[in-house]
Design an enzyme around this catalytic site. Structure first.
Site, PDB file in Angstrom:
ATOM      1  N   LYS A  94       0.725  -1.377  -0.038  1.00 54.97           N
ATOM      2  CA  LYS A  94       0.115   0.028  -0.189  1.00 54.97           C
ATOM      3  C   LYS A  94       0.930   1.412   0.136  1.00 54.97           C
ATOM      4  CE  LYS A  94      -2.080   1.959   3.923  1.00 54.97           C
ATOM      5  NZ  LYS A  94      -1.318   3.165   4.251  1.00 54.97           N
ATOM      6  N   ASN A  95       1.995   1.227   0.900  1.00 60.74           N
ATOM      7  CA  ASN A  95       2.763   2.535   1.095  1.00 60.74           C
ATOM      8  C   ASN A  95       3.762   2.705  -0.231  1.00 60.74           C
ATOM      9  OD1 ASN A  95       1.129   2.993   3.317  1.00 60.74           O
ATOM     10  ND2 ASN A  95       2.825   2.326   4.660  1.00 60.74           N
ATOM     11  N   ARG A 145      -4.004  11.168   2.760  1.00 65.48           N
ATOM     12  CA  ARG A 145      -3.028  12.295   2.810  1.00 65.48           C
ATOM     13  C   ARG A 145      -2.271  12.284   1.604  1.00 65.48           C
ATOM     14  NH1 ARG A 145      -0.563  14.067   7.359  1.00 65.48           N
ATOM     15  NH2 ARG A 145       1.689  13.262   6.891  1.00 65.48           N
ATOM     16  N   CYS A 203      -7.887  17.830  13.285  1.00 70.43           N
ATOM     17  CA  CYS A 203      -7.290  16.920  14.001  1.00 70.43           C
ATOM     18  C   CYS A 203      -6.161  16.047  13.000  1.00 70.43           C
ATOM     19  CB  CYS A 203      -8.305  15.837  14.518  1.00 70.43           C
ATOM     20  SG  CYS A 203      -9.141  14.949  13.560  1.00 70.43           S
ATOM     21  N   ARG A 215      -0.778  14.591  12.596  1.00 74.24           N
ATOM     22  CA  ARG A 215       0.326  14.140  11.399  1.00 74.24           C
ATOM     23  C   ARG A 215       0.532  15.378  10.489  1.00 74.24           C
ATOM     24  NH1 ARG A 215      -1.329   8.651   8.938  1.00 74.24           N
ATOM     25  NH2 ARG A 215       0.536   8.753   7.946  1.00 74.24           N
ATOM     26  N   ASP A 222       4.555   0.000  12.085  1.00 75.70           N
ATOM     27  CA  ASP A 222       3.431  -0.556  11.717  1.00 75.70           C
ATOM     28  C   ASP A 222       3.210  -1.959  11.838  1.00 75.70           C
ATOM     29  OD1 ASP A 222       2.217   1.875   9.762  1.00 75.70           O
ATOM     30  OD2 ASP A 222       4.137   1.426   9.324  1.00 75.70           O
ATOM     31  N   VAL A 246       8.029   6.465  16.549  1.00 73.27           N
ATOM     32  CA  VAL A 246       7.749   7.281  15.352  1.00 73.27           C
ATOM     33  C   VAL A 246       6.693   8.069  15.288  1.00 73.27           C
ATOM     34  CG1 VAL A 246       7.242   6.772  12.770  1.00 73.27           C
ATOM     35  CG2 VAL A 246       8.854   5.212  14.019  1.00 73.27           C
ATOM     36  N   ARG A 260      -8.757  -0.402   3.547  1.00 73.98           N
ATOM     37  CA  ARG A 260      -8.109   0.534   3.297  1.00 73.98           C
ATOM     38  C   ARG A 260      -6.616   0.087   2.992  1.00 73.98           C
ATOM     39  NH1 ARG A 260      -5.910   5.076   6.787  1.00 73.98           N
ATOM     40  NH2 ARG A 260      -4.339   4.835   4.858  1.00 73.98           N
TER      41      ARG A 260
END
Ligand code: EPU
Length: 436
Positions: free
Chosen positions: A23-24, A97, A121, A126, A311, A333, A419
């Site tokens: 995903k990232n 994001r 928020c 973040r 994660d 982190v 997600r």
């Protein structure tokens, strides 16, 4: 589709599942495609909600996207782009994001970009200060509009020298995606060097970029005038792999994760072994299993690559509730990533949070009053409960807890898990989980 799942726990997860692209990485590679004046193809793409979000952002900017779900092939035609307004972007982006990372490519291709108001928020938790500082240094102007920020590059974008205060993944990606077509040379110190970033650099190189990475976290990029499309196969999702591995450990199970790659899992595999889990690496994937006997406690801290990634922390903590003795986990982190442990305690776990940096390394949260260290005392049998998913990784951890617990739990809000975890309901069924 209903947003709750009933899980009857207490039986080991056993069988085989497949994990596809990360995903990232995939979401960033899709953004990189915007830099290319010819079409791109990304392969091994998982069918997760974040891919849908970025696809609609690309379409909104005039780039048709065609996804063959079964093959995992995603074709993007970015040859002709058009601007979109903040309200449209916000409507398609949801809580993602990703719009921040579109800025560099859109400034190069269209001369302007907008970041919708991401909501108080979310920005508070973040921040995007690193991103804005970088874009402004490259020469972007930033104007506050009623519904977001408008960025323009009246004089084009020019290479910079920059040092990150913290090796942020997103800020490093921001800089790469902007520098590759900026005029002149860009030099970054203190870069994040996660495997997903290395894959992004490989992708950009295929497009025509010139990027060199040094061993000291510095990256040099020589800007080029034009980039073309790419054909690239995503690395596997190492967070998803670690999540299923933790599920195998917590439930005393045995899972073969097809597609798992050892080269991206090194630190996780060390910890898995020290806790008492066993694994076999093959050419096609990794088998993770609980060999019987007691699990051992561990002291660890999360860190940027090559450390133990944040994660992986949440799923592993569930397995640590089944280890004999006291485990210490220091999260360095994110300041606030232990909220999910409330539900574990409700189910019978003993997880105590501390503001101090426990372990032998002090981090930047130590003096800022954040509960970012956890002591887990085990083994504690878990009992079924009615629980609400807090976030993506915390949500999957709740599922693992429910699968480990005696009795039938109801987990609410599981839509969030879509997600980042492809077909997790079908995978649970394939592993023999009792879910409805
Ligand atoms: N930070 C700032 N200012 C910024 C940007 C970041 O202070 O402008 C801080 C953050 O608040 C955080 C730290 O820097 O404390 C690290 O954040 P980073 O920028 O590295 O994270 P990110 O790029 O927003 C990505 C992943 C996260 C993953 C982190 C760390 C994506 C879409 N997200 O986030 O993944 O935890 O890197 O590896 O790539 C997830 O998949 O569930 C997830 C949260």
């Amino acid at each position: 589709m209903t947003d709750s799942i009933r899980v009857t726990g207490g039986r080991p997860l056993k069988g085989e599942i497949t994990v596809r692209g990360a995903k990232n990485f995939v979401s960033k590679a899709m953004v990189a495609a915007l830099l290319g004046s010819t079409p791109s193809t990304l392969r091994n793409v998982p069918n997760i909600r974040d891919v849908g979000v970025v696809s609609s952002l690309l379409r909104l900017h005039g780039a048709p996207v065609d996804y063959d779900v079964e093959a995992g092939d995603l074709h993007m035609d970015t040859s002709a782009l058009v601007p979109a307004d903040a309200a449209q972007i916000a409507a398609h982006a949801g809580s993602s994001r990703i719009p921040i990372l579109l800025c560099g490519p859109l400034l190069h291709r269209l001369g302007e970009a907008v970041i919708p108001d991401l909501g108080g928020c979310r920005i508070g938790d973040r921040p995007i200060d690193f991103h804005l500082e970088i874009l402004q240094k490259f020469g972007a102007t930033v104007t506050q509009m009623p519904d977001g920020l408008l960025l323009k590059a009246p004089n084009g974008l020019t290479g910079i020298k920059h040092k990150l205060a913290y090796p942020s993944v997103g800020a490093t990606e921001q800089l790469l995606l902007t520098a590759v077509m900026a005029e002149g040379v860009t030099h970054l110190e203190g870069a994040a060097v996660e495997p997903e970033i290395k894959d992004l650099i490989d992708t950009l190189q295929k497009m025509g970029a010139i990027i060199s990475v040094s061993t000291d976290r510095s990256i040099t990029i020589e800007g080029v005038k034009e980039l073309r499309g790419y054909d690239h196969t995503s690395l596997a999702d190492r967070i998803e792999v670690g999540s299923w591995a933790s599920a195998a450990l917590a439930t005393k199970g045995d899972i073969f994760v097809r597609g798992a790659q050892q080269r991206t899992m090194g630190m996780f595999l060390n910890v898995f072994r020290k806790v008492g889990g066993q694994f076999d690496v093959t050419a096609d994937g990794i088998r993770f299993f609980h060999p019987g006997g007691d699990l051992k406690p561990i002291a660890l801290q999360t860190d940027v690559h090559p450390g133990f990634m944040t994660d992986w922390q949440q799923p592993l903590v569930v397995a640590l509730t089944q280890a004999t003795g006291l485990s210490i986990v220091h999260e360095t982190v994110y300041e606030n990533r232990f909220g999910f442990t409330d539900a574990l305690n409700q189910m019978g776990a003993q997880v105590q949070l501390y503001r101090e940096c426990l372990g032998n390394v002090a981090c930047r949260f130590g003096e800022r009053n954040f509960q970012h260290s956890a002591v887990i005392s085990g083994p504690t049998p878990l009992q079924a409960a009615d629980i609400e998913v807090p976030d993506l990784r915390g949500g999957f951890s709740h599922l693992i807890a429910a699968l480990t617990a005696q009795g039938t739990s109801t987990v609410h809000g599981i839509g969030i898990i879509d997600r980042g975890y492809e077909n997790f309901r079908a995978k649970l069924a394939a592993l023999g989980a009792e879910v409805e």
